[in-house]
Design an enzyme around this catalytic site. Structure first.
Site, PDB file in Angstrom:
ATOM      1  N   ASP A  67       0.850  -1.180   0.000  1.00 37.63           N
ATOM      2  CA  ASP A  67       0.000   0.000   0.000  1.00 37.63           C
ATOM      3  C   ASP A  67       0.890   1.236   0.000  1.00 37.63           C
ATOM      4  O   ASP A  67       2.017   1.216   0.525  1.00 37.63           O
ATOM      5  CB  ASP A  67      -0.888   0.029   1.235  1.00 37.63           C
ATOM      6  CG  ASP A  67      -1.743  -1.230   1.352  1.00 37.63           C
ATOM      7  OD1 ASP A  67      -2.496  -1.513   0.424  1.00 37.63           O
ATOM      8  OD2 ASP A  67      -1.634  -1.920   2.387  1.00 37.63           O
ATOM      9  N   ASP A  92      -1.929  -2.706  -4.701  1.00 34.64           N
ATOM     10  CA  ASP A  92      -2.785  -3.094  -3.584  1.00 34.64           C
ATOM     11  C   ASP A  92      -3.616  -1.859  -3.221  1.00 34.64           C
ATOM     12  O   ASP A  92      -4.280  -1.285  -4.068  1.00 34.64           O
ATOM     13  CB  ASP A  92      -1.947  -3.616  -2.423  1.00 34.64           C
ATOM     14  CG  ASP A  92      -2.775  -4.387  -1.401  1.00 34.64           C
ATOM     15  OD1 ASP A  92      -3.996  -4.537  -1.600  1.00 34.64           O
ATOM     16  OD2 ASP A  92      -2.209  -4.829  -0.387  1.00 34.64           O
ATOM     17  N   ASP A 135      -4.264   1.975   4.071  1.00 34.59           N
ATOM     18  CA  ASP A 135      -4.873   0.989   4.964  1.00 34.59           C
ATOM     19  C   ASP A 135      -4.673   1.439   6.407  1.00 34.59           C
ATOM     20  O   ASP A 135      -3.563   1.864   6.792  1.00 34.59           O
ATOM     21  CB  ASP A 135      -4.240  -0.392   4.784  1.00 34.59           C
ATOM     22  CG  ASP A 135      -4.835  -1.158   3.616  1.00 34.59           C
ATOM     23  OD1 ASP A 135      -5.682  -0.588   2.905  1.00 34.59           O
ATOM     24  OD2 ASP A 135      -4.440  -2.316   3.411  1.00 34.59           O
ATOM     25  N   ARG A 171     -14.022   0.594  -1.756  1.00 30.02           N
ATOM     26  CA  ARG A 171     -13.337   0.845  -0.482  1.00 30.02           C
ATOM     27  C   ARG A 171     -13.025   2.318  -0.289  1.00 30.02           C
ATOM     28  O   ARG A 171     -11.867   2.729  -0.271  1.00 30.02           O
ATOM     29  CB  ARG A 171     -12.058   0.013  -0.373  1.00 30.02           C
ATOM     30  CG  ARG A 171     -12.285  -1.482  -0.414  1.00 30.02           C
ATOM     31  CD  ARG A 171     -10.994  -2.253  -0.187  1.00 30.02           C
ATOM     32  NE  ARG A 171     -11.193  -3.682  -0.347  1.00 30.02           N
ATOM     33  CZ  ARG A 171     -10.230  -4.608  -0.242  1.00 30.02           C
ATOM     34  NH1 ARG A 171      -8.995  -4.219   0.015  1.00 30.02           N
ATOM     35  NH2 ARG A 171     -10.499  -5.876  -0.401  1.00 30.02           N
TER      36      ARG A 171
END
Length: 456
Positions: A237, A276, A280, A333
């Protein structure tokens, strides 16, 4: 020799997204005229020459702290980052190696790291990480589904060499941020490419004014058992907040930049996925505010809580505020939430015309409040798709606008997906908000003020 994934050989996209970035650059130029830089003193960590003047005199962004009441990161003592750094712990860096050295210097002593220009963590290309003997063409031949099948995971010499190559990249592109640190870009064009910032197990961190181009995984793993036809799975990430508290992420631009998914090849009929997430927030992270950022041109964008089985670390934590962020052409997301009490208000969403999945993902034990956000939906994308039910959990939605008009997102979702009815009332009321704008002003306000290079 593996040449098809090297950064120098991936072409730039000359599409509508590229034209939007051109328009964005022109807007930044206009805004820059309002904020001409003046001199500011700092020490240098290995950089040569004098440090450029980053911002107006008397207004050192590197010393700014999170305002009181500005989201969850302002609770329980607030977030100050490295504002208390003495002159010996103020660094100006111009290369990736200097940046990592500055992070390591002085341990958890308060520090400020000023990023000048673009730091490239993968300047030498993917070949520099390859383990001796790794051959991507051989990898493709060995694990072709026509040869290997779909009933077992890959194994053998080339998979071992792929894993060794991936380990080399992992060690080269991750940067671990210590406690009591402020990282701030200097001027309009500061950024980091090909890297993963790891805010892991620390406290009191500020990251501002950086363009973060998503790291490109040079060695995705083929999993023939993933779904009916198999899939390529990637790591890294752009930023990970893992088990850390009091983190302020402000005025950054997260983007796939030069390497959108549309530019990536396909093997075995599946996208060779090298990305990815962009951000996060996971594994017991808590008290995080993400404000005035741009999240652009990405698939799996922002995840809060990464596993339904992580209740031991995540339950009662993952308190995150998202406000005045621009989510532009992201697939899903934005965010997906598990466990956390998440306050998402005054964000603006520009939904892509193709491939859109959802924006708010309602996951295990989540308590999401989504209020006064603005959505621009293209023709053919119904408002009921904005919410996605992953697990049974209540959600509060109020005052949200779609294409300039108020829409009850919960009612729209439940009408469109009667088999996946969501329940109202997340059970808590956010109080840590410094300003709440009417959703009608968000398209102009957030579009022109969010992201790197736009601090005012």
């Amino acid at each position: 020799m593996r040449t098809h994934v090297c950064h120098a050989q991936v072409s730039r996209r000359g599409s509508a997204a590229g034209r939007r970035r051109t328009a964005l650059a022109l807007s930044l130029t206009v805004l820059a005229a309002l904020a001409a830089p003046a001199a500011s003193a700092a020490t240098t960590a290995g950089a040569t020459g004098s440090a450029p003047a980053p911002w107006p005199a008397g207004r050192d962004l590197a010393r700014q702290t999170l305002p009181a009441g500005d989201g969850w990161a302002s609770a329980d003592g607030g977030t100050t980052g490295g504002a208390a750094a003495d002159p010996a712990h103020v660094h100006t860096v111009t290369t990736w190696d200097q940046f990592r050295a500055a992070l390591a210097a002085g341990g958890d002593t308060p520090k400020i790291i000023r990023v000048v220009g673009t730091l490239d963590a993968t300047e030498g290309g993917c070949e520099t990480f390859e383990a001796p003997g790794y051959d991507f063409e051989r990898y493709l031949a060995d694990y072709d589904p026509a040869v290997w099948g779909h009933d077992r995971e890959v194994s053998g010499p080339q998979e071992d060499l792929r894993a060794a190559s991936a380990k080399n990249q992992d060690q080269a592109i991750k940067a671990y941020v210590p406690s009591h640190t402020t990282i701030v870009g200097v001027g309009r064009n500061a950024g980091i490419t090909g890297a993963s910032l790891q805010i892991k197990g620390v406290h009191n961190v500020i990251v501002r004014n950086l363009t973060l181009e998503s790291p490109l995984d040079c060695f995705p793993q083929w999993d023939p058992t993933d779904g009916a036809t198999g899939a390529w799975n990637s790591e890294y990430d752009a930023m990970v907040v893992y088990g850390s508290t009091h983190v302020w992420i402000d005025h950054n631009t997260f983007t796939d930049g030069r390497y959108p998914d549309s530019s990536l090849p396909r093997y075995y009929g599946e996208l060779y996925q090298q990305h990815d997430g962009e951000l996060d927030i996971v594994r017991g992270a808590d008290l995080v505010t993400a404000s005035w950022n741009v999240f652009a041109d990405h698939d799996k964008t922002l995840m809060i809580g990464n596993s339904d089985s992580a209740g031991a670390t995540d339950r009662g934590r993952l308190r995150v505020t998202l406000h005045h962020n621009l989510f532009s052409d992201v697939v899903e997301r934005a965010p997906r939430v598990r466990f956390g009490q998440v306050d998402a208000y005054n964000n603006h969403y520009v939904v892509p015309a193709e491939g859109y999945a959802y924006s708010f993902g309602i996951g295990a034990e989540s308590r999401l409040v989504a209020e006064k956000n603005s959505f621009r939906l293209p023709e053919g994308v119904p408002a009921g798709q904005i919410l996605k039910k992953w697990k049974e959990a209540p959600v509060t939605v109020a005052g949200n606008y779609v294409n300039g008009r108020p829409v009850d997102l919960l009612a729209a979702h439940n009408a469109q997906f009667p088999a996946e009815v969501l329940q109202p009332d997340a059970g808590w009321t956010p109080t840590l908000r410094t300003r709440v704008d009417h959703p009608r002003v968000l398209p102009a306000l957030v579009t022109h003020r969010a992201g790197a290079g736009r601090l005012r």
